[in-house]
Design a protein around this motif. Structure first.
Motif, PDB file in Angstrom:
ATOM      1  N   HIS A 191      -2.658 -49.346 -25.621  1.00 33.90           N
ATOM      2  CA  HIS A 191      -3.815 -49.958 -26.283  1.00 33.90           C
ATOM      3  C   HIS A 191      -3.611 -49.999 -27.792  1.00 33.90           C
ATOM      4  CE1 HIS A 191      -7.878 -50.167 -27.999  1.00 33.90           C
ATOM      5  NE2 HIS A 191      -8.296 -50.675 -26.862  1.00 33.90           N
ATOM      6  N   GLY A 192      -3.151 -48.894 -28.355  1.00 36.34           N
ATOM      7  CA  GLY A 192      -2.793 -48.857 -29.765  1.00 36.34           C
ATOM      8  C   GLY A 192      -3.845 -48.297 -30.697  1.00 36.34           C
ATOM      9  N   THR A 193      -5.109 -48.464 -30.348  1.00 38.10           N
ATOM     10  CA  THR A 193      -6.182 -47.964 -31.232  1.00 38.10           C
ATOM     11  C   THR A 193      -7.333 -47.418 -30.389  1.00 38.10           C
ATOM     12  OG1 THR A 193      -7.659 -48.562 -33.063  1.00 38.10           O
ATOM     13  CG2 THR A 193      -7.195 -50.279 -31.445  1.00 38.10           C
ATOM     14  N   PHE A 194      -6.969 -46.702 -29.336  1.00 38.93           N
ATOM     15  CA  PHE A 194      -7.932 -46.289 -28.320  1.00 38.93           C
ATOM     16  C   PHE A 194      -8.809 -45.121 -28.775  1.00 38.93           C
ATOM     17  CE2 PHE A 194      -9.348 -44.219 -24.416  1.00 38.93           C
ATOM     18  CZ  PHE A 194      -9.746 -45.307 -23.647  1.00 38.93           C
ATOM     19  N   ARG A 195     -10.099 -45.256 -28.557  1.00 39.83           N
ATOM     20  CA  ARG A 195     -11.065 -44.193 -28.811  1.00 39.83           C
ATOM     21  C   ARG A 195     -12.310 -44.476 -27.990  1.00 39.83           C
ATOM     22  NH1 ARG A 195     -10.182 -47.233 -33.360  1.00 39.83           N
ATOM     23  NH2 ARG A 195     -11.926 -48.383 -34.283  1.00 39.83           N
ATOM     24  N   GLN A 196     -13.246 -43.544 -27.992  1.00 36.35           N
ATOM     25  CA  GLN A 196     -14.414 -43.674 -27.119  1.00 36.35           C
ATOM     26  C   GLN A 196     -15.197 -44.966 -27.365  1.00 36.35           C
ATOM     27  OE1 GLN A 196     -16.859 -40.125 -27.135  1.00 36.35           O
ATOM     28  NE2 GLN A 196     -15.060 -38.798 -27.088  1.00 36.35           N
ATOM     29  N   SER A 197     -15.342 -45.353 -28.617  1.00 43.13           N
ATOM     30  CA  SER A 197     -16.125 -46.551 -28.924  1.00 43.13           C
ATOM     31  C   SER A 197     -15.450 -47.839 -28.460  1.00 43.13           C
ATOM     32  CB  SER A 197     -16.403 -46.626 -30.425  1.00 43.13           C
ATOM     33  OG  SER A 197     -15.194 -46.705 -31.157  1.00 43.13           O
ATOM     34  N   LYS A 198     -14.199 -47.750 -28.034  1.00 43.90           N
ATOM     35  CA  LYS A 198     -13.480 -48.920 -27.528  1.00 43.90           C
ATOM     36  C   LYS A 198     -13.618 -49.067 -26.013  1.00 43.90           C
ATOM     37  CE  LYS A 198     -11.138 -50.338 -31.307  1.00 43.90           C
ATOM     38  NZ  LYS A 198     -11.049 -51.712 -31.802  1.00 43.90           N
ATOM     39  N   VAL A 199     -14.467 -48.258 -25.397  1.00 45.62           N
ATOM     40  CA  VAL A 199     -14.670 -48.322 -23.945  1.00 45.62           C
ATOM     41  C   VAL A 199     -16.131 -48.657 -23.687  1.00 45.62           C
ATOM     42  CG1 VAL A 199     -14.399 -47.118 -21.753  1.00 45.62           C
ATOM     43  CG2 VAL A 199     -12.892 -46.552 -23.659  1.00 45.62           C
ATOM     44  N   LEU A 200     -16.381 -49.851 -23.130  1.00 46.18           N
ATOM     45  CA  LEU A 200     -17.748 -50.341 -22.953  1.00 46.18           C
ATOM     46  C   LEU A 200     -18.131 -50.411 -21.479  1.00 46.18           C
ATOM     47  CD1 LEU A 200     -17.835 -53.318 -25.512  1.00 46.18           C
ATOM     48  CD2 LEU A 200     -18.400 -50.903 -25.891  1.00 46.18           C
ATOM     49  N   ALA A 201     -19.427 -50.254 -21.225  1.00 43.26           N
ATOM     50  CA  ALA A 201     -19.946 -50.402 -19.874  1.00 43.26           C
ATOM     51  C   ALA A 201     -19.783 -51.855 -19.425  1.00 43.26           C
ATOM     52  CB  ALA A 201     -21.414 -49.992 -19.835  1.00 43.26           C
ATOM     53  N   ALA A 202     -19.554 -52.045 -18.108  1.00 46.97           N
ATOM     54  CA  ALA A 202     -19.305 -53.385 -17.588  1.00 46.97           C
ATOM     55  C   ALA A 202     -19.932 -53.531 -16.211  1.00 46.97           C
ATOM     56  CB  ALA A 202     -17.802 -53.636 -17.521  1.00 46.97           C
ATOM     57  N   VAL A 210     -11.811 -52.399 -24.765  1.00 50.38           N
ATOM     58  CA  VAL A 210     -11.837 -53.600 -25.605  1.00 50.38           C
ATOM     59  C   VAL A 210     -11.024 -53.327 -26.865  1.00 50.38           C
ATOM     60  CG1 VAL A 210     -14.107 -54.316 -24.765  1.00 50.38           C
ATOM     61  CG2 VAL A 210     -13.958 -52.880 -26.803  1.00 50.38           C
ATOM     62  N   GLY A 211     -10.777 -54.378 -27.624  1.00 47.79           N
ATOM     63  CA  GLY A 211     -10.226 -54.261 -28.963  1.00 47.79           C
ATOM     64  C   GLY A 211      -8.868 -53.609 -29.108  1.00 47.79           C
ATOM     65  N   PRO A 212      -7.885 -53.936 -28.254  1.00 45.63           N
ATOM     66  CA  PRO A 212      -6.571 -53.311 -28.438  1.00 45.63           C
ATOM     67  C   PRO A 212      -5.843 -53.854 -29.659  1.00 45.63           C
ATOM     68  CG  PRO A 212      -6.422 -55.018 -26.765  1.00 45.63           C
ATOM     69  CD  PRO A 212      -7.877 -54.896 -27.129  1.00 45.63           C
ATOM     70  N   ASP A 213      -4.993 -53.011 -30.219  1.00 45.13           N
ATOM     71  CA  ASP A 213      -3.990 -53.432 -31.197  1.00 45.13           C
ATOM     72  C   ASP A 213      -2.671 -53.026 -30.556  1.00 45.13           C
ATOM     73  OD1 ASP A 213      -2.539 -54.212 -33.358  1.00 45.13           O
ATOM     74  OD2 ASP A 213      -3.245 -52.639 -34.711  1.00 45.13           O
ATOM     75  N   PRO A 214      -2.212 -53.793 -29.561  1.00 48.03           N
ATOM     76  CA  PRO A 214      -1.195 -53.315 -28.628  1.00 48.03           C
ATOM     77  C   PRO A 214       0.134 -52.969 -29.277  1.00 48.03           C
ATOM     78  CG  PRO A 214      -1.538 -55.674 -28.390  1.00 48.03           C
ATOM     79  CD  PRO A 214      -2.614 -55.175 -29.288  1.00 48.03           C
ATOM     80  N   VAL A 215       0.779 -51.995 -28.666  1.00 46.07           N
ATOM     81  CA  VAL A 215       2.072 -51.505 -29.131  1.00 46.07           C
ATOM     82  C   VAL A 215       2.799 -50.972 -27.905  1.00 46.07           C
ATOM     83  CG1 VAL A 215       1.147 -49.206 -29.654  1.00 46.07           C
ATOM     84  CG2 VAL A 215       3.152 -50.014 -30.890  1.00 46.07           C
ATOM     85  N   ALA A 220       1.806 -40.552 -25.002  1.00 48.70           N
ATOM     86  CA  ALA A 220       1.206 -39.548 -25.885  1.00 48.70           C
ATOM     87  C   ALA A 220       0.733 -40.170 -27.193  1.00 48.70           C
ATOM     88  CB  ALA A 220       2.203 -38.421 -26.160  1.00 48.70           C
ATOM     89  N   PHE A 221       1.416 -41.200 -27.671  1.00 44.27           N
ATOM     90  CA  PHE A 221       0.997 -41.864 -28.906  1.00 44.27           C
ATOM     91  C   PHE A 221      -0.394 -42.461 -28.738  1.00 44.27           C
ATOM     92  CE2 PHE A 221       0.544 -45.647 -31.565  1.00 44.27           C
ATOM     93  CZ  PHE A 221       0.849 -45.136 -32.816  1.00 44.27           C
ATOM     94  N   ASP A 222      -0.657 -43.081 -27.596  1.00 47.17           N
ATOM     95  CA  ASP A 222      -1.944 -43.723 -27.343  1.00 47.17           C
ATOM     96  C   ASP A 222      -3.060 -42.705 -27.191  1.00 47.17           C
ATOM     97  OD1 ASP A 222      -2.860 -46.321 -27.283  1.00 47.17           O
ATOM     98  OD2 ASP A 222      -2.648 -46.578 -25.123  1.00 47.17           O
TER      99      ASP A 222
END
Length: 298
Positions: A191-202, A210-215, A220-222
């Protein structure tokens, strides 16, 4: 309708990309994007993100959707490629559309309900479960930046801005990066920039990213960015350092990631974020992040 960018976006781009002209062009670009898709605008998402404008729309058939508009420096085309590769598994679905550079048409999730709204232990569990689903083999025609490339640029900026007060901490973070890059255990799309606020109910899944800055690189980096979620709460607790160590252990074990590698990447990413916050004058954020990093170094 007037497509006024939220102040959060204005401030963030003022720090990272002043004078590039993207914000000035944004209202017209948004109007064109809506018209091209024959959509009806419901509202601009506020406070929104720090790197894009999110507009809630209805498509011509009445289906709710999201238009996301991002400047080139936010790598929207890499995000498009990652979302296409995931195909909705663990992440928001990229919808078919006339392809416009810097504009993404996405399925509508519940933008105001993130994993962060859950109690901390539950939030970490749900976020980690979502992240695991994203860790897939990268596409054969590798189009993404690697962890080595991204952190290489970051390392240069860290060296350039390291004053005497943080020299030891920066040195420890850079050493950790060099050691971690020697023999990474796997290569996955991250994902590249993963955190709790990047996970939305669906609707089709309880939670989607949502909102990846993929790498592309090791898992472990993610996971490292998730370790420091709610850092302000951790710093405020007398037992914050012990809680952080337990969090690293729990996340590493639950996702089959080497605990020491996770600690190393968490150290690097916290120092990098702290130094970046310093450079743009967010001194309070910098102080929190560097104090958190010092726990890992010590």
């Amino acid at each position: 309708m007037a497509f006024e960018p939220p102040q959060r976006l204005v401030r963030a781009l003022g720090e990272t990309a002043p004078g590039d002209g993207w914000l000035e062009k944004l209202p017209e670009v948004a109007r064109q994007a809506v018209a091209l898709r024959e959509s009806t605008v419901e509202r601009v998402q506020v406070p929104g993100g720090r790197s894009s404008l999110v507009v809630l729309i209805r498509r011509s058939d009445g289906t709710p959707a999201v238009l996301k508009l991002a400047p080139p420096r936010s790598r929207p085309e890499a995000e498009r490629a990652a979302l296409a590769h995931w195909g909705g598994l663990g992440a928001v679905q990229l919808l078919d559309e006339p392809v416009t550079e810097g504009v993404l048409l996405l399925e509508r999730l519940h933008p105001d309900v993130s994993v962060r709204s859950l109690p901390e232990a539950k939030a970490l569990l749900e976020a980690a479960g979502t992240l695991r689903r994203l860790w897939v083999e990268p596409p054969g025609d590798q189009v993404f930046e690697t962890v080595a490339e991204r952190t290489g640029r970051q390392a240069e900026a860290m060296r350039a801005g390291a004053g005497a007060d943080v020299a030891d901490l920066v040195s420890a973070a850079l050493t950790a990066r060099e050691e971690l890059l020697v023999a990474p255990p796997e290569s996955r799309l991250l994902h590249g920039t993963f955190r709790q606020s990047k996970v939305l109910a669906a609707e089709r899944s309880p939670w989607l990213a949502v909102g990846p800055d993929p790498v592309v690189g090791e898992c472990a980096f993610d996971l490292a960015r998730l370790v420091r979620d709610r850092v302000e709460d951790l710093i405020a607790q007398p037992s914050g350092a012990a809680i952080t160590r337990r969090r690293i252990k729990r996340l590493a074990e639950s996702l089959d990631v080497d605990q020491e590698r996770l600690r190393g990447w968490t150290l690097f990413r916290a120092v990098e974020s702290g130094m970046r916050a310093r450079r743009v004058g967010r001194n309070q954020d910098a102080e929190l992040l560097l104090e958190f990093a010092a726990w890992l170094h010590g």
